[in-house]
Design a protein around this motif. Structure first.
Motif, PDB file in Angstrom:
ATOM      1  N   VAL A 295      -9.924  -2.454   0.272  1.00 10.28           N
ATOM      2  CA  VAL A 295      -8.771  -1.713   0.735  1.00 10.28           C
ATOM      3  C   VAL A 295      -7.654  -1.719  -0.283  1.00 10.28           C
ATOM      4  N   VAL A 296      -7.204  -0.862  -0.922  1.00  9.42           N
ATOM      5  CA  VAL A 296      -6.570  -0.538  -2.532  1.00  9.42           C
ATOM      6  C   VAL A 296      -5.015   0.202  -1.736  1.00  9.42           C
ATOM      7  N   LYS A 297      -3.908  -1.110  -1.719  1.00 11.91           N
ATOM      8  CA  LYS A 297      -2.708  -0.982  -1.188  1.00 11.91           C
ATOM      9  C   LYS A 297      -2.148  -0.874  -2.216  1.00 11.91           C
ATOM     10  N   ALA A 298      -1.072  -0.309  -1.584  1.00  9.65           N
ATOM     11  CA  ALA A 298       0.711   0.459  -2.588  1.00  9.65           C
ATOM     12  C   ALA A 298       1.656  -0.311  -2.271  1.00  9.65           C
ATOM     13  N   PRO A 299       1.840  -1.519  -3.764  1.00  9.87           N
ATOM     14  CA  PRO A 299       2.684  -2.515  -3.294  1.00  9.87           C
ATOM     15  C   PRO A 299       3.926  -2.152  -2.933  1.00  9.87           C
ATOM     16  N   GLU A 300       4.629  -1.648  -2.986  1.00  9.48           N
ATOM     17  CA  GLU A 300       5.981  -0.940  -2.441  1.00  9.48           C
ATOM     18  C   GLU A 300       5.757  -0.588  -1.018  1.00  9.48           C
ATOM     19  N   ALA A 301       4.814   0.281  -0.542  1.00 11.48           N
ATOM     20  CA  ALA A 301       4.820   0.303   0.351  1.00 11.48           C
ATOM     21  C   ALA A 301       5.487   0.004   2.153  1.00 11.48           C
ATOM     22  N   PRO A 302       6.459   0.183   3.157  1.00 13.50           N
ATOM     23  CA  PRO A 302       6.701  -0.714   4.084  1.00 13.50           C
ATOM     24  C   PRO A 302       5.230  -0.168   5.221  1.00 13.50           C
ATOM     25  N   TYR A 303       5.308  -1.510   6.614  1.00  8.44           N
ATOM     26  CA  TYR A 303       3.920  -1.617   7.307  1.00  8.44           C
ATOM     27  C   TYR A 303       4.574  -0.239   8.072  1.00  8.44           C
TER      28      TYR A 303
ATOM     29  N   LEU B 125       8.397  -5.493   8.884  1.00 13.35           N
ATOM     30  CA  LEU B 125       8.065  -4.264   8.905  1.00 13.35           C
ATOM     31  C   LEU B 125       8.022  -3.094   7.345  1.00 13.35           C
ATOM     32  N   ASP B 126       9.387  -3.034   7.913  1.00 11.58           N
ATOM     33  CA  ASP B 126      10.450  -2.262   7.153  1.00 11.58           C
ATOM     34  C   ASP B 126       9.890  -2.926   5.063  1.00 11.58           C
ATOM     35  N   GLU B 127       9.854  -4.150   4.930  1.00 15.74           N
ATOM     36  CA  GLU B 127       9.754  -4.114   3.832  1.00 15.74           C
ATOM     37  C   GLU B 127       8.588  -4.067   2.653  1.00 15.74           C
ATOM     38  N   PRO B 128       9.124  -4.144   1.576  1.00 15.27           N
ATOM     39  CA  PRO B 128       7.830  -3.471   0.855  1.00 15.27           C
ATOM     40  C   PRO B 128       6.363  -4.722   1.067  1.00 15.27           C
ATOM     41  N   GLY B 129       5.268  -3.999   0.890  1.00 13.68           N
ATOM     42  CA  GLY B 129       4.557  -4.846   0.626  1.00 13.68           C
ATOM     43  C   GLY B 129       4.247  -6.145  -0.069  1.00 13.68           C
ATOM     44  N   ARG B 130       4.472  -6.034  -1.262  1.00 11.20           N
ATOM     45  CA  ARG B 130       4.739  -7.184  -2.535  1.00 11.20           C
ATOM     46  C   ARG B 130       5.860  -8.427  -1.304  1.00 11.20           C
ATOM     47  N   VAL B 131       6.298  -7.543  -0.990  1.00  6.60           N
ATOM     48  CA  VAL B 131       7.830  -8.958  -0.427  1.00  6.60           C
ATOM     49  C   VAL B 131       7.028  -9.721   1.352  1.00  6.60           C
ATOM     50  N   ARG B 132       6.014  -9.206   2.125  1.00 10.12           N
ATOM     51  CA  ARG B 132       5.729  -9.409   2.925  1.00 10.12           C
ATOM     52  C   ARG B 132       3.974 -10.519   2.536  1.00 10.12           C
ATOM     53  N   TRP B 133       3.611 -10.088   0.801  1.00 13.32           N
ATOM     54  CA  TRP B 133       2.473 -11.041   0.831  1.00 13.32           C
ATOM     55  C   TRP B 133       2.875 -11.975   0.210  1.00 13.32           C
ATOM     56  N   ALA B 134       4.019 -11.804  -0.329  1.00  5.54           N
ATOM     57  CA  ALA B 134       4.569 -13.274  -0.986  1.00  5.54           C
ATOM     58  C   ALA B 134       5.291 -14.023   0.504  1.00  5.54           C
ATOM     59  N   ALA B 135       5.257 -13.933   0.958  1.00  9.65           N
ATOM     60  CA  ALA B 135       6.335 -14.250   2.479  1.00  9.65           C
ATOM     61  C   ALA B 135       4.490 -15.195   2.996  1.00  9.65           C
ATOM     62  N   LEU B 136       3.687 -14.353   2.414  1.00  6.72           N
ATOM     63  CA  LEU B 136       2.324 -15.086   3.847  1.00  6.72           C
ATOM     64  C   LEU B 136       1.481 -15.229   3.401  1.00  6.72           C
ATOM     65  N   ASP B 137       1.790 -15.748   1.264  1.00  2.40           N
ATOM     66  CA  ASP B 137       1.697 -16.554   0.466  1.00  2.40           C
ATOM     67  C   ASP B 137       2.158 -18.281   0.741  1.00  2.40           C
TER      68      ASP B 137
ATOM     69  N   ASP C 224      -1.034  -9.479   5.902  1.00  2.00           N
ATOM     70  CA  ASP C 224       0.113  -9.248   5.960  1.00  2.00           C
ATOM     71  C   ASP C 224       0.718 -10.143   7.066  1.00  2.00           C
ATOM     72  N   LEU C 225       1.828 -10.411   7.406  1.00  2.00           N
ATOM     73  CA  LEU C 225       3.296 -10.640   7.983  1.00  2.00           C
ATOM     74  C   LEU C 225       3.843  -9.711   8.550  1.00  2.00           C
ATOM     75  N   LEU C 226       3.809  -9.341   9.762  1.00  2.00           N
ATOM     76  CA  LEU C 226       4.777  -8.630  10.150  1.00  2.00           C
ATOM     77  C   LEU C 226       6.321  -9.366  10.603  1.00  2.00           C
ATOM     78  N   HIS C 227       6.293 -10.626  11.008  1.00  2.00           N
ATOM     79  CA  HIS C 227       7.520 -11.158  11.327  1.00  2.00           C
ATOM     80  C   HIS C 227       7.645 -13.019  10.573  1.00  2.00           C
TER      81      HIS C 227
END
Length: 507
Positions: free
Chosen positions: A354-362, A306-318, A296-299
């Motif tokens: 770990v199964v994760k909901a891609p729309e959930a915030p951190y 933090l408040d972005e959906p997981g899919r947005v954070r993970w795309a930024a991580l990639d 995960d990428l928080l900043h």
């Protein structure tokens, strides 16, 4: 505020069992603190000192003067005295510290001495954990409890949050943001018995991460400065030069990453968790290389995610990290796809998924349904409450563990049973030394210990049991490993154990 009044508050919290009553008592005490006493007073109500290190040991607490007959101390005076004690250093420091401790205890009444002993020893178990204090701060300051909790999780500092809420209200709490370099409480995962149950919680499509058998790390970088923190927010930067070097190579200015570090063998498979844990706890020369993997990428470069959906954070991580630094991750729309990812992770020698909901915030510091971990066996992280001396081949070693689950309502622990299974000679030697350090009483058979050591327990099921206070017990419990990376405040709860039992009854 008189320190005696704070001691009375502490005693009152211990005497009541209801959450609402505890919050009322705490809120009343918080309102009566002077502005310059809030930081110390809120720490005392949480059972902590404002100063992290004081140099005061058990011997100093035993050899104390008789209590004062009349109360004279204020909260501010006690804080100033402890602050002076905490900075004593150099030649003659031991005698100087002893004199200062003696002067403080000599000015304290019997009730005040009891509170001071609990604070210095770290054993003030009065049921006023951080969650209760967050609610009490909100009530005393007349601000939304959600604002207090979020500020607390972002800052990791209850004292800072108490001062902000009680002096500046909601606007001051809104000014508490993620700060690069200051660790924040990590998002946690629930447990599920299989991937089907996990998908029911997260929904589909879901993201399935490999669950590594390593230690949780949070890495902050600002310029060339890199800091590495544990899940309990301890700074372990000096022990992780490999992690620091890898993050320093990234083409970014500021970044906050969430992930795990683990040791690998020559073939790239994970080494046993104890080796990773030992490596992370050692300050000396490295004996095994730690490899970081992030999920995960928080900043990133001035922007909080933090408040972005997981899919947005993970795309930024990639986009930011090379694939070699990112955990294995797949997408699953069906149970079959998730099960295939689970089997693949186990085949690689990992813990599970770990199964994760891609729309959930951190969700900082929360254990919600957005992340659900699945392992190939039932496991719980429990706390050791006592240990029995062994007999026969185990004579002279502490062997049979008394296991407890956390009770968030009382701040205490509920015993679930005992086990001596799964203990190697190496673990027996280690735990005999460890629990002697945590000992509070030894009747020659059972050694009662401070409830601080977390142990991961595997078991075959949960059954009802009138023998234990929680009404449940674990079937065929056995030790998997000790969790030095996890504090007792993050142990699994009695409600989680009961829920597992209800699930077993339902087939």
């Amino acid at each position: 505020m008189r320190f005696l009044d704070l001691a009375a508050t502490s005693a009152a919290i211990s005497a009541v069992s209801g959450r609402k009553a505890k919050i009322e008592i705490l809120a009343d005490a918080l309102r009566r603190l002077d502005p310059d006493e809030i930081a110390a007073g809120s720490a005392y109500l949480a059972g902590e000192l404002r100063q992290r290190q004081t140099g005061v040991g058990y011997a100093s607490l035993r050899d104390r003067p008789a209590p004062a007959l009349q109360p004279t101390l204020t909260v501010g005076q006690v804080d100033a005295a402890i602050a002076e004690i905490s900075v004593v250093a150099g030649a003659g420091s031991q005698a100087r510290r002893r004199d200062l401790v003696g002067a403080l205890f000599g000015a304290a009444t019997a009730d005040e001495q009891r509170l001071l002993i609990g604070l210095f020893s770290g054993e003030l178990r009065q049921g006023a954990q951080a969650g209760l204090l967050a609610d009490a701060i909100a009530k005393a300051a007349e601000v939304p409890v959600t604002a207090v909790r979020r500020a607390l999780l972002l800052s990791g500092d209850l004292k800072q949050v108490a001062v902000a809420a009680l002096t500046g209200g909601a606007p001051a709490l809104d000014e508490i943001h993620l700060r690069v370099g200051t660790p924040l409480t990590p998002m946690l995962a629930q447990s599920a018995p299989d991937v089907a149950a996990a998908l029911l919680a997260t929904g589909t499509p879901a993201t399935v991460d490999v669950k590594l058998d390593g230690i949780r790390i949070q890495v902050h970088r600002s310029g060339d400065e890199v800091a590495v923190f544990t899940r309990s927010l301890d700074d372990i930067t000096a022990r992780m030069p490999e992690v620091v070097a890898r993050v320093r190579e990234l083409p970014v200015r500021e970044i906050v990453l969430d992930g795990e570090a683990m040791t690998l063998d020559e073939s790239g498979r994970p080494r046993p968790f104890q080796e990773t844990s030992s490596r992370a706890a050692t300050r000396g020369a490295a004996t095994a290389v730690l490899v970081p993997y992030f999920f995960d990428l928080l900043h990133l470069d001035g922007t909080d995610l933090l408040d972005e959906p997981g899919r947005v954070r993970w795309a930024a991580l990639d986009d930011t990290l090379p694939p070699s630094l990112i955990v294995g991750r797949t997408s699953a729309e069906t149970e079959e796809q998730a099960a295939a990812a689970f089997a693949s992770a186990l085949g690689e020698g990992q813990e599970g998924v770990v199964v994760k909901a891609p729309e959930a915030p951190y969700d900082v510091g929360r254990r919600g349904a957005a992340w659900v971990k699945v392992k190939p066996r039932h496991t719980l992280d429990l706390v050791v409450l006592a240990v029995e001396w062994g007999h026969g081949r185990r004579r002279g070693w502490l062997s049979n563990l008394h296991l407890g689950a956390r009770d968030p309502e009382t701040g205490g622990f509920v015993m679930l049973g005992k086990t001596f299974k799964g203990l190697t000679d190496e673990l027996l030697r280690w735990q005999t030394e460890r629990f002697q350090q945590l000992k509070v009483n030894d009747n020659g058979w059972v050694v009662e210990v401070r409830p601080e050591q977390v142990v991961e327990i595997a078991f075959d099921g949960v059954q009802t049991s009138p023998r234990y206070p929680g009404g449940v017990a674990l079937r065929f419990a056995r030790v998997l490993r000790y969790r030095d990376d996890k504090p007792a405040s993050e142990a699994d709860t009695i409600e989680m154990v009961k829920a597992l039992g209800r699930g077993s009854e339902g087939g």
